[in-house]
Design a protein around this motif. Structure first.
Motif, PDB file in Angstrom:
ATOM      1  N   MET A 177     -45.317 -68.408 -78.496  1.00  0.00           N
ATOM      2  CA  MET A 177     -44.044 -67.951 -77.962  1.00  0.00           C
ATOM      3  C   MET A 177     -44.072 -68.103 -76.447  1.00  0.00           C
ATOM      4  SD  MET A 177     -42.349 -64.137 -78.378  1.00  0.00           S
ATOM      5  CE  MET A 177     -42.482 -64.250 -80.132  1.00  0.00           C
ATOM      6  N   THR A 178     -43.039 -68.718 -75.881  1.00  0.00           N
ATOM      7  CA  THR A 178     -42.991 -68.894 -74.435  1.00  0.00           C
ATOM      8  C   THR A 178     -42.188 -67.779 -73.805  1.00  0.00           C
ATOM      9  OG1 THR A 178     -40.971 -70.198 -74.445  1.00  0.00           O
ATOM     10  CG2 THR A 178     -43.045 -71.411 -74.684  1.00  0.00           C
ATOM     11  N   GLY A 179     -42.282 -67.659 -72.469  1.00  0.00           N
ATOM     12  CA  GLY A 179     -41.513 -66.654 -71.742  1.00  0.00           C
ATOM     13  C   GLY A 179     -40.033 -66.770 -72.031  1.00  0.00           C
ATOM     14  N   ALA A 180     -39.524 -68.027 -72.136  1.00  0.00           N
ATOM     15  CA  ALA A 180     -38.100 -68.232 -72.396  1.00  0.00           C
ATOM     16  C   ALA A 180     -37.711 -67.707 -73.775  1.00  0.00           C
ATOM     17  CB  ALA A 180     -37.759 -69.713 -72.272  1.00  0.00           C
ATOM     18  N   GLN A 181     -38.629 -67.750 -74.730  1.00  0.00           N
ATOM     19  CA  GLN A 181     -38.346 -67.261 -76.076  1.00  0.00           C
ATOM     20  C   GLN A 181     -38.379 -65.736 -76.146  1.00  0.00           C
ATOM     21  OE1 GLN A 181     -41.525 -69.529 -77.856  1.00  0.00           O
ATOM     22  NE2 GLN A 181     -40.046 -70.775 -78.968  1.00  0.00           N
ATOM     23  N   LEU A 182     -38.779 -65.089 -75.096  1.00  0.00           N
ATOM     24  CA  LEU A 182     -38.866 -63.629 -75.096  1.00  0.00           C
ATOM     25  C   LEU A 182     -37.594 -63.007 -74.526  1.00  0.00           C
ATOM     26  CD1 LEU A 182     -42.528 -63.301 -73.872  1.00  0.00           C
ATOM     27  CD2 LEU A 182     -41.679 -62.680 -76.112  1.00  0.00           C
ATOM     28  N   SER A 183     -36.459 -63.663 -74.742  1.00  0.00           N
ATOM     29  CA  SER A 183     -35.144 -63.205 -74.309  1.00  0.00           C
ATOM     30  C   SER A 183     -35.055 -62.943 -72.814  1.00  0.00           C
ATOM     31  CB  SER A 183     -34.678 -61.987 -75.118  1.00  0.00           C
ATOM     32  OG  SER A 183     -35.481 -60.855 -74.865  1.00  0.00           O
ATOM     33  N   GLY A 184     -35.345 -63.995 -72.051  1.00  0.00           N
ATOM     34  CA  GLY A 184     -35.130 -63.956 -70.614  1.00  0.00           C
ATOM     35  C   GLY A 184     -36.160 -63.149 -69.843  1.00  0.00           C
ATOM     36  N   ALA A 185     -35.748 -62.834 -68.612  1.00  0.00           N
ATOM     37  CA  ALA A 185     -36.650 -62.140 -67.688  1.00  0.00           C
ATOM     38  C   ALA A 185     -37.106 -60.797 -68.230  1.00  0.00           C
ATOM     39  CB  ALA A 185     -35.981 -61.967 -66.331  1.00  0.00           C
ATOM     40  N   GLY A 186     -36.189 -60.023 -68.809  1.00  0.00           N
ATOM     41  CA  GLY A 186     -36.568 -58.711 -69.344  1.00  0.00           C
ATOM     42  C   GLY A 186     -37.624 -58.814 -70.420  1.00  0.00           C
ATOM     43  N   GLY A 187     -37.500 -59.800 -71.281  1.00  0.00           N
ATOM     44  CA  GLY A 187     -38.505 -60.014 -72.322  1.00  0.00           C
ATOM     45  C   GLY A 187     -39.853 -60.406 -71.743  1.00  0.00           C
ATOM     46  N   HIS A 188     -39.830 -61.254 -70.723  1.00  0.00           N
ATOM     47  CA  HIS A 188     -41.060 -61.661 -70.042  1.00  0.00           C
ATOM     48  C   HIS A 188     -41.718 -60.450 -69.378  1.00  0.00           C
ATOM     49  CE1 HIS A 188     -43.884 -63.878 -67.588  1.00  0.00           C
ATOM     50  NE2 HIS A 188     -43.238 -63.599 -66.464  1.00  0.00           N
ATOM     51  N   HIS A 189     -40.925 -59.608 -68.757  1.00  0.00           N
ATOM     52  CA  HIS A 189     -41.465 -58.420 -68.083  1.00  0.00           C
ATOM     53  C   HIS A 189     -42.101 -57.465 -69.093  1.00  0.00           C
ATOM     54  CE1 HIS A 189     -38.342 -59.189 -64.691  1.00  0.00           C
ATOM     55  NE2 HIS A 189     -39.313 -60.082 -64.705  1.00  0.00           N
ATOM     56  N   ARG A 190     -41.438 -57.233 -70.230  1.00  0.00           N
ATOM     57  CA  ARG A 190     -42.013 -56.350 -71.254  1.00  0.00           C
ATOM     58  C   ARG A 190     -43.302 -56.960 -71.809  1.00  0.00           C
ATOM     59  NH1 ARG A 190     -38.071 -54.668 -69.132  1.00  0.00           N
ATOM     60  NH2 ARG A 190     -39.774 -54.207 -67.732  1.00  0.00           N
ATOM     61  N   ALA A 191     -43.336 -58.296 -71.965  1.00  0.00           N
ATOM     62  CA  ALA A 191     -44.538 -58.963 -72.464  1.00  0.00           C
ATOM     63  C   ALA A 191     -45.693 -58.823 -71.473  1.00  0.00           C
ATOM     64  CB  ALA A 191     -44.239 -60.436 -72.747  1.00  0.00           C
ATOM     65  N   LEU A 192     -45.397 -58.900 -70.168  1.00  0.00           N
ATOM     66  CA  LEU A 192     -46.450 -58.683 -69.160  1.00  0.00           C
ATOM     67  C   LEU A 192     -46.968 -57.251 -69.221  1.00  0.00           C
ATOM     68  CD1 LEU A 192     -45.020 -60.613 -66.073  1.00  0.00           C
ATOM     69  CD2 LEU A 192     -46.976 -61.280 -67.502  1.00  0.00           C
ATOM     70  N   GLU A 193     -46.099 -56.289 -69.447  1.00  0.00           N
ATOM     71  CA  GLU A 193     -46.534 -54.889 -69.592  1.00  0.00           C
ATOM     72  C   GLU A 193     -47.449 -54.737 -70.797  1.00  0.00           C
ATOM     73  OE1 GLU A 193     -42.471 -52.966 -67.634  1.00  0.00           O
ATOM     74  OE2 GLU A 193     -42.726 -52.936 -69.806  1.00  0.00           O
ATOM     75  N   ARG A 194     -47.126 -55.418 -71.915  1.00  0.00           N
ATOM     76  CA  ARG A 194     -47.995 -55.371 -73.097  1.00  0.00           C
ATOM     77  C   ARG A 194     -49.329 -56.057 -72.827  1.00  0.00           C
ATOM     78  NH1 ARG A 194     -43.041 -56.585 -75.423  1.00  0.00           N
ATOM     79  NH2 ARG A 194     -43.621 -58.762 -75.757  1.00  0.00           N
ATOM     80  N   LEU A 195     -49.289 -57.157 -72.076  1.00  0.00           N
ATOM     81  CA  LEU A 195     -50.507 -57.876 -71.720  1.00  0.00           C
ATOM     82  C   LEU A 195     -51.438 -56.965 -70.919  1.00  0.00           C
ATOM     83  CD1 LEU A 195     -52.006 -60.632 -71.688  1.00  0.00           C
ATOM     84  CD2 LEU A 195     -50.787 -61.116 -69.547  1.00  0.00           C
ATOM     85  N   TYR A 196     -50.884 -56.247 -69.955  1.00  0.00           N
ATOM     86  CA  TYR A 196     -51.671 -55.297 -69.160  1.00  0.00           C
ATOM     87  C   TYR A 196     -52.312 -54.249 -70.070  1.00  0.00           C
ATOM     88  CZ  TYR A 196     -52.855 -51.676 -65.762  1.00  0.00           C
ATOM     89  OH  TYR A 196     -53.530 -50.728 -65.021  1.00  0.00           O
TER      90      TYR A 196
END
Length: 153
Positions: free
Chosen positions: A1-20
């Motif tokens: 899944m790419t950042g773009a598939q994570l429903s835009g910037a908000g999805g990317h930000h939530r994914a980074l929080e999960r990564l942390y």
């Protein structure tokens, strides 16, 4: 899944929080990353005696870890496909901290292609700055989508 598939910037930000949250090292620290928008991050963490040096205050490793992480995640908000790597980091200690909740605030400064510069600061429970740092981060070959925590929801 790419950042773009994570429903835009908000999805990317939530994914980074999960990564942390998924990073094994973060099991050692009572901390939480929040990304409020592009180029900014915030990590709230608790300073306890478990991170003290012999003189009874937080060890510098804690300062470095939280300053580096806050700057790193602020910069990685601008990159949706690759994990960034810290290539250099300068830090300044302003004041010892002996307990309580501390906040690391990260802010992207420059760079949008391969190399990024971000800064961060630590603020204690009284609102005083206790440390500051500036880092340089470079795009790696590691896809964010390959990392545990990033693509999970």
């Amino acid at each position: 899944m790419t950042g773009a598939q994570l429903s835009g910037a908000g999805g990317h930000h939530r994914a980074l929080e999960r990564l942390y949250a998924a990073a094994p090292v973060n099991a050692l620290f009572a901390s939480r990353l929040t990304i409020g928008g592009e180029g900014v991050s915030r990590i709230a963490f608790d300073v306890t005696e478990a991170v003290f040096h012999a003189a009874g205050a937080a060890h510098g490793t804690l300062y470095f870890k939280m300053l580096d992480d806050a700057a790193f995640y602020a910069a990685n908000t601008l990159v949706t496909d690759r994990f960034l790597l810290t290539t250099s980091f300068n830090l300044h200690f302003s004041k010892p901290v002996r307990g309580g909740t501390v906040v690391a605030e990260g802010r992207w400064v420059s760079g949008r292609r391969r190399v990024f510069v971000a800064e961060s600061r630590l603020v204690d429970a009284e609102g005083e700055e206790i440390g500051r740092g500036t880092g340089t981060f470079m795009k790696s070959r590691i896809p964010l989508s390959s990392l545990a925590g990033y693509g999970e929801s």
